[in-house]
Design a protein around this motif. Sequence first.
Motif, PDB file in Angstrom:
ATOM      1  N   VAL A  69      -4.186   4.800   8.215  1.00 29.44           N
ATOM      2  CA  VAL A  69      -5.075   5.955   8.386  1.00 29.44           C
ATOM      3  C   VAL A  69      -4.758   6.675   9.692  1.00 29.44           C
ATOM      4  O   VAL A  69      -4.740   7.915   9.758  1.00 29.44           O
ATOM      5  CB  VAL A  69      -6.550   5.496   8.341  1.00 29.44           C
ATOM      6  N   HIS A  70      -4.482   5.904  10.739  1.00 25.89           N
ATOM      7  CA  HIS A  70      -4.108   6.515  12.027  1.00 25.89           C
ATOM      8  C   HIS A  70      -2.824   7.319  11.895  1.00 25.89           C
ATOM      9  O   HIS A  70      -2.692   8.400  12.482  1.00 25.89           O
ATOM     10  CB  HIS A  70      -3.962   5.424  13.083  1.00 25.89           C
ATOM     11  N   ASN A  71      -1.868   6.822  11.122  1.00 31.42           N
ATOM     12  CA  ASN A  71      -0.617   7.560  10.919  1.00 31.42           C
ATOM     13  C   ASN A  71      -0.855   8.849  10.144  1.00 31.42           C
ATOM     14  O   ASN A  71      -0.188   9.864  10.388  1.00 31.42           O
ATOM     15  CB  ASN A  71       0.398   6.684  10.180  1.00 31.42           C
ATOM     16  N   GLU A  72      -1.809   8.809   9.206  1.00 25.99           N
ATOM     17  CA  GLU A  72      -2.121  10.026   8.444  1.00 25.99           C
ATOM     18  C   GLU A  72      -2.723  11.099   9.338  1.00 25.99           C
ATOM     19  O   GLU A  72      -2.507  12.303   9.118  1.00 25.99           O
ATOM     20  CB  GLU A  72      -3.095   9.693   7.309  1.00 25.99           C
ATOM     21  N   THR A  96     -14.780   6.890   0.358  1.00 24.70           N
ATOM     22  CA  THR A  96     -15.333   5.865   1.248  1.00 24.70           C
ATOM     23  C   THR A  96     -14.885   4.463   0.846  1.00 24.70           C
ATOM     24  O   THR A  96     -14.422   3.698   1.682  1.00 24.70           O
ATOM     25  CB  THR A  96     -16.867   5.930   1.253  1.00 24.70           C
ATOM     26  N   ALA A  97     -15.030   4.110  -0.416  1.00 25.85           N
ATOM     27  CA  ALA A  97     -14.693   2.762  -0.882  1.00 25.85           C
ATOM     28  C   ALA A  97     -13.270   2.735  -1.406  1.00 25.85           C
ATOM     29  O   ALA A  97     -12.878   3.576  -2.224  1.00 25.85           O
ATOM     30  CB  ALA A  97     -15.664   2.314  -1.971  1.00 25.85           C
ATOM     31  N   LEU A  98     -12.489   1.766  -0.938  1.00 19.86           N
ATOM     32  CA  LEU A  98     -11.116   1.580  -1.403  1.00 19.86           C
ATOM     33  C   LEU A  98     -11.037   0.214  -2.078  1.00 19.86           C
ATOM     34  O   LEU A  98     -11.199  -0.816  -1.420  1.00 19.86           O
ATOM     35  CB  LEU A  98     -10.131   1.671  -0.234  1.00 19.86           C
ATOM     36  N   TYR A  99     -10.834   0.206  -3.383  1.00 27.91           N
ATOM     37  CA  TYR A  99     -10.780  -1.035  -4.151  1.00 27.91           C
ATOM     38  C   TYR A  99      -9.328  -1.457  -4.332  1.00 27.91           C
ATOM     39  O   TYR A  99      -8.507  -0.686  -4.833  1.00 27.91           O
ATOM     40  CB  TYR A  99     -11.453  -0.852  -5.512  1.00 27.91           C
ATOM     41  N   VAL A 100      -9.031  -2.686  -3.917  1.00 25.37           N
ATOM     42  CA  VAL A 100      -7.694  -3.269  -4.062  1.00 25.37           C
ATOM     43  C   VAL A 100      -7.714  -4.164  -5.292  1.00 25.37           C
ATOM     44  O   VAL A 100      -8.356  -5.225  -5.296  1.00 25.37           O
ATOM     45  CB  VAL A 100      -7.288  -4.071  -2.806  1.00 25.37           C
ATOM     46  N   TYR A 120      -2.377   3.640  -4.052  1.00 24.82           N
ATOM     47  CA  TYR A 120      -3.043   3.298  -2.797  1.00 24.82           C
ATOM     48  C   TYR A 120      -2.673   4.258  -1.672  1.00 24.82           C
ATOM     49  O   TYR A 120      -3.503   4.531  -0.805  1.00 24.82           O
ATOM     50  CB  TYR A 120      -2.734   1.847  -2.423  1.00 24.82           C
ATOM     51  N   ALA A 121      -1.457   4.783  -1.682  1.00 24.38           N
ATOM     52  CA  ALA A 121      -1.084   5.769  -0.671  1.00 24.38           C
ATOM     53  C   ALA A 121      -1.940   7.023  -0.811  1.00 24.38           C
ATOM     54  O   ALA A 121      -2.388   7.617   0.189  1.00 24.38           O
ATOM     55  CB  ALA A 121       0.400   6.116  -0.782  1.00 24.38           C
ATOM     56  N   ASP A 122      -2.222   7.420  -2.063  1.00 22.25           N
ATOM     57  CA  ASP A 122      -3.085   8.594  -2.282  1.00 22.25           C
ATOM     58  C   ASP A 122      -4.511   8.291  -1.850  1.00 22.25           C
ATOM     59  O   ASP A 122      -5.188   9.154  -1.259  1.00 22.25           O
ATOM     60  CB  ASP A 122      -3.055   8.992  -3.761  1.00 22.25           C
ATOM     61  N   PHE A 137       0.819  -1.213   0.000  1.00 21.30           N
ATOM     62  CA  PHE A 137       0.000   0.000   0.000  1.00 21.30           C
ATOM     63  C   PHE A 137       0.855   1.267   0.000  1.00 21.30           C
ATOM     64  O   PHE A 137       0.439   2.297  -0.528  1.00 21.30           O
ATOM     65  CB  PHE A 137      -0.929   0.013   1.209  1.00 21.30           C
ATOM     66  N   GLN A 138       2.045   1.207   0.566  1.00 22.95           N
ATOM     67  CA  GLN A 138       2.872   2.406   0.664  1.00 22.95           C
ATOM     68  C   GLN A 138       3.774   2.610  -0.542  1.00 22.95           C
ATOM     69  O   GLN A 138       4.106   3.756  -0.866  1.00 22.95           O
ATOM     70  CB  GLN A 138       3.735   2.345   1.935  1.00 22.95           C
ATOM     71  N   THR A 139       4.174   1.534  -1.208  1.00 29.36           N
ATOM     72  CA  THR A 139       5.199   1.670  -2.243  1.00 29.36           C
ATOM     73  C   THR A 139       4.700   1.401  -3.657  1.00 29.36           C
ATOM     74  O   THR A 139       5.405   1.741  -4.610  1.00 29.36           O
ATOM     75  CB  THR A 139       6.377   0.714  -1.959  1.00 29.36           C
TER      76      THR A 139
END
Length: 309
Positions: A86-89, A47-51, A34-36, A18-20
């Motif tokens: 999300v907590h880190n953001e 709201t929806a995050l599609y992987v 995914y980071a964005d 997710f980060q790289t």
Amino acid sequence: MAAAMDYELARERLTDFFQTFCVPDQNGDKTFIYADQIRQVANRVQTALYVYLDNLLQHDEELYNEVRKNSARYHQLTYDVIDKLVHNELRNAPPPVRDALDAFLYQRVYLEAQQRSADGADGNVQNDSRKKIPPKLLRRYEVYFVTPELDKCLAAREILAEHVGKLVTMRGIVIRCSEVMPHVNVVTYLCDTCGCEVYQEINGPQYAPTQACPSKDCQESRANGRLELQLRGSSFSKYQEIRVQEMSDQVPIGSIPRAMSVRVTGENTRLCQPGDSIKISGILLPQLRSGFKNQAGGLVADVFLDCHH
């Protein structure tokens, strides 16, 4: 113990994905997809995050194979990973307040942490309220897996017991759609005697409300405080049930078309109606029978498809 270590390693690999993971844009610059999106989720814009599993296959083929074999478990691991991201953001900024539940969480988590910090409390104690509140209540987003474009489409009769817990793709025609209904995820109660807040996570289609206050004060004083439902602090999601039947070209000659129940939640609701030919991907899950269905004998559980895309 080995399985726990494997899952911990899977969390690290998902975090790295997710980060790289990035793709080049028109100018040749890197776009971290995914980071964005996680940044948008943290700011309550998305709201929806599609992987997309195509991206996961490109990044880590071994992890992709593990996700396909045990999709139900890795779906929960993905929620755990994104919770931390999300907590880190939001670590250095107050969470946005968009609705009543946001205001409830803002008061319980952020303001209490600020008060402890102002009082000179230890930094490790600042997250007591976050630990007390269920992670499911803090989530204001949804995660869905999207199968590759060339994934094999199965008919309802081809989805067997070996697919339980796995991500499958099926094709069919919608024959029935229910109304979109609210589905409760976490129920919040308030004790009228000690003022303690009690949280109850709901993981099935039915639940029994908590009656007695489990706080230490009520138990020691035997006050038997009455719990009152707090709708403002409870979490709900959209829920819809559809029935998908086999296409005519999937039914052998002389056979009756089979159908399968599909559970649709969140942003995937209201995307189809009876008569539509659809291609749907989701995780095959069991559900215990209850009530009169369980007294008839035979199978003790039904299977349904938890829709992802």
